[in-house]
Enzyme design. Structure first.
Site, mmCIF file in Angstrom:
data_model
loop_
_atom_site.group_PDB
_atom_site.id
_atom_site.type_symbol
_atom_site.label_atom_id
_atom_site.label_comp_id
_atom_site.label_asym_id
_atom_site.label_seq_id
_atom_site.Cartn_x
_atom_site.Cartn_y
_atom_site.Cartn_z
ATOM 1 C CD GLU A 198 1.840 -1.416 -4.123
ATOM 2 O OE1 GLU A 198 2.908 -1.628 -3.540
ATOM 3 O OE2 GLU A 198 1.677 -1.611 -5.346
ATOM 4 C CD GLU A 250 3.294 -5.380 -1.427
ATOM 5 O OE1 GLU A 250 4.182 -5.072 -2.265
ATOM 6 O OE2 GLU A 250 2.088 -5.409 -1.703
#
Length: 656
Positions: free
Chosen positions: A154, A306
């Site tokens: 991320e 995710e």
């Protein structure tokens, strides 16, 4: 030839999640593997936050635990997506090398103790990141458990420090070449901001009043590029050792800090993290938007890296997922192109900042509802995987989106802070989703010739190439529906003469755009047949050149709210949801685009992928869906003729 997700999936849907075994005693690992096998888990991601465990002090290497774990997983038939741990440097790095720590716009240093505490421009950070990546790649390149590389995690760091400032100046010199060109692009004649030396240029740090919008725009471009340099540097290392192993890094959905179109072109596998709010009645639509965007960036199958098995820990109130909702959203991702369905994380942490973030194995353990639902999802994905993996989704509609336009339009000196591009984008996607029209996303300079309908929720900034692309698309027979505040600025955030590119005004039949009339929060404007929200515009149409839907009442009474000039539509407000859905459905029908399935009940989503029809009930009550012909229902195995009943949050996967 670059490797793909298919090289990792091998004809199945990858199912699993982030695995952080360093948080647990080693005897727990065998229990984990037993539970994984029972849940049809075939892939785990290792090492995302393991840097301090792998390198407890500078130059040390502790690989023994990872060796044993990789062997155990391979013996158990579980593949490994091996991560470089570079998202969270160990505390010793920041302590010994303060230059590796980022600074915010107010000059405050972000220290260790959280995560993502690295300066993307720091030569020291990059050196340590390369070294740990090199050693990981050298050690595990030949390991049979390795299926994919996951670089960092991320990427979301902004840095306004001195090293970033020096890198920003180098980036600007490459982009502009001369100070005269930079001063022109930034409009520095305004407020006496002209630069006489490159050394005088800084990142847009805290200022007394509004910052230069072109400087802010370029700093966002620079930040995306610097983070991409970090990614490609690590990618280059692992590719040297494993050229046939695909590489990814996970996006956050609609994250403002990355030009995800450019990033996607550098990834072998495009992956994303998706966390809709289980209490949001439109959570399924928001998830579908991210799925469609990610699939379009991947230009094919993609990876759900995710999602949450239950509650998260970062909302004001963190609600669990009701029974069945996690299954619905997982199968929705597959319907919209995912060949991998994964979670953060495998086992719920007992300590740390995310101990209340759910895991596939919750604090309730094996008998808990969460794990039992995970077992069902794993079994069902295994049953459909062979037929769905590698297949594509055909869409006749494209939504245009561009990060540079978003960056420019988000400046603090804009006309309305009520206008939030992600929410405008969501409103337009929702209209298409509720009309059961499958859509892709595209960059405004992409080839659009394969689409019957192109919609532009908002593109404040358009390059000349993008404007030309839109004109060519309509000229070649395509239908274009464009939202307000589009084509206002060029690539330097310079307002175009007339407040909109003249070529676009001609396309839409706009003679003069007199004024923008933003609306207050909750305020509406009456139009013929509907109400508009958020925005309105004082537009004068070319005489006889356009069909119009007028405003009714107020300052804009009788002026066009919607113009249609041949195959080009311009919508100068944001119609309320039902009206926007009807408008886009009408435009689609005129362009020859049809819904996936007619007559669907409210809240039911239909998607075709490959030869399969996915029906997903986002409602809390059972519904019956009429489906012409006979089908095999793949999740339950029964024959379906004429109709199928979906329970609350129910899913059916039909094969003719």
């Amino acid at each position: 030839m670059r490797p793909t997700l298919a090289d990792a999936a091998r004809g199945r849907i990858l199912f699993g999640g982030d695995y952080n075994p360093e948080q647990w005693p080693e005897e727990t690992w065998h229990e984990d593997v037993r539970l994984m096998k029972a849940a049809h888990v075939n892939s785990v991601t290792l090492g995302v936050f393991s840097w301090s465990t792998l390198e407890p002090e500078p130059g040390a290497r502790e690989f023994g635990w990872l060796d044993r774990l990789m062997d155990l997983l391979h013996e158990s038939g579980v593949g490994v997506v091996l991560a470089t741990p570079t998202a969270s440097p160990p505390p010793w790095m920041g302590r010994l090398h303060p230059d590796t720590l980022p600074r915010d716009a107010d000059g405050r240093t972000e220290v260790w103790g959280g995560r993502q505490h690295f300066s993307h421009s720091s030569a020291t950070y990059r050196r340590y990141a390369a070294a740990i990546t090199e050693d990981l790649a050298a050690r595990y390149a030949g390991h049979p458990a390795l299926t994919m590389w996951h670089i960092n995690n991320e990427y979301c760091t902004f840095d306004y420090g001195d090293e970033a400032a020096a890198a920003f100046r180098r980036w600007l010199r490459t982009r502009y070449g001369t100070l005269d060109a930079l001063n022109s692009a930034w409009g520095t004649a305004f407020w006496s901001q002209g630069y006489d030396t490159w050394d005088g240029i800084l990142p847009p740090r805290h200022a007394h009043y509004l910052k230069n919008p072109a400087q802010v725009l370029d700093f966002r471009r620079f930040t995306s590029d610097m983070l991409l340099e970090c990614f490609t540097a690590e990618r280059g290392i692992v590719r040297r050792y494993t050229p046939h192993t695909p590489v990814t890094s996970n996006f956050m959905p609609l994250w403002i800090g990355q030009d995800a179109w450019r990033w996607a072109g550098e990834e072998d596998v495009v992956s994303v993290d998706v966390y809709p709010d289980p209490r949001d009645p439109l959570g399924g639509q928001r998830g579908a938007l991210v799925h469609d965007l990610t699939r379009s960036q991947a230009r094919g199958p993609w990876m759900l890296m995710e999602q949450a098995a239950g509650p998260v820990n970062w909302r004001g109130v963190n609600h669990p997922k009701p029974r069945g909702l996690g299954r619905l959203w997982s199968l929705q991702a597959v319907a919209r192109g995912a060949d991998a369905v994964c979670y953060f994380q495998w086992r719920q942490s007992r300590q740390g900042a995310e101990k209340f973030h759910s895991g596939m194995v919750s604090h309730a353990g094996e008998q808990g509802r969460t794990y039992q639902e995970i077992r069902r999802i794993g079994a069902e994905l295994a049953s459909v995987g062979a037929e769905v993996t590698g297949t594509r989704i055909d869409a006749d509609v494209a939504i245009l989106h561009d990060w540079h336009s978003w960056w420019a339009g988000a400046h603090e000196g804009r006309l309305s802070r009520e206008v939030d591009l992600p929410e405008v984008l969501t409103a337009w996607h929702r209209a298409l989703w509720e009309a059961h029209l499958t859509c892709d996303f595209a960059h405004p300079e992409h080839d659009l010739s394969g689409y019957r309908l192109v919609v532009v929720p908002q593109l404040y900034l358009l390059t000349d190439a993008a404007v030309g692309n839109l004109l060519s698309y309509v000229g070649d027979g395509g239908t274009l529906v464009c939202g307000f505040l589009t084509g206002v600025a060029d690539e330097d955030d310079r307002i175009r003469p007339g407040g909109m590119d003249a070529r676009l005004r001609g396309l839409f039949g706009i003679r003069t755009l007199h004024e923008w009339w933003p609306l207050e929060a909750g305020e509406t404007v009456r139009c013929e047949g509907f109400r508009g929200t958020l925005w309105s515009e004082e537009i004068e149409a070319e005489p006889g050149a356009a069909e119009t839907v007028p405003y009714r009442g107020g300052e804009l009474d009788g002026l066009p709210a919607v113009l249609r000039n041949g195959r080009a539509w311009y919508v100068s407000t944001l119609p309320e949801p039902d009206a926007l859905r009807e408008l886009l459905a009408s435009a689609a029908a005129g362009a020859g685009v049809r819904p996936v399935l007619a007559g669907l009940p409210a809240g039911v989503e239909a998607v075709r992928r490959g030869g399969l029809l996915f029906l997903l009930n986002h409602g809390k009550e059972p519904v019956t869906v009429h489906v012409p012909g006979s089908h095999q229902e793949m999740l339950g195995g029964e024959k379906v003729t004429g109709s199928v009943t979906l329970d609350r949050y129910g899913v059916a996967v039909l094969r003719p």
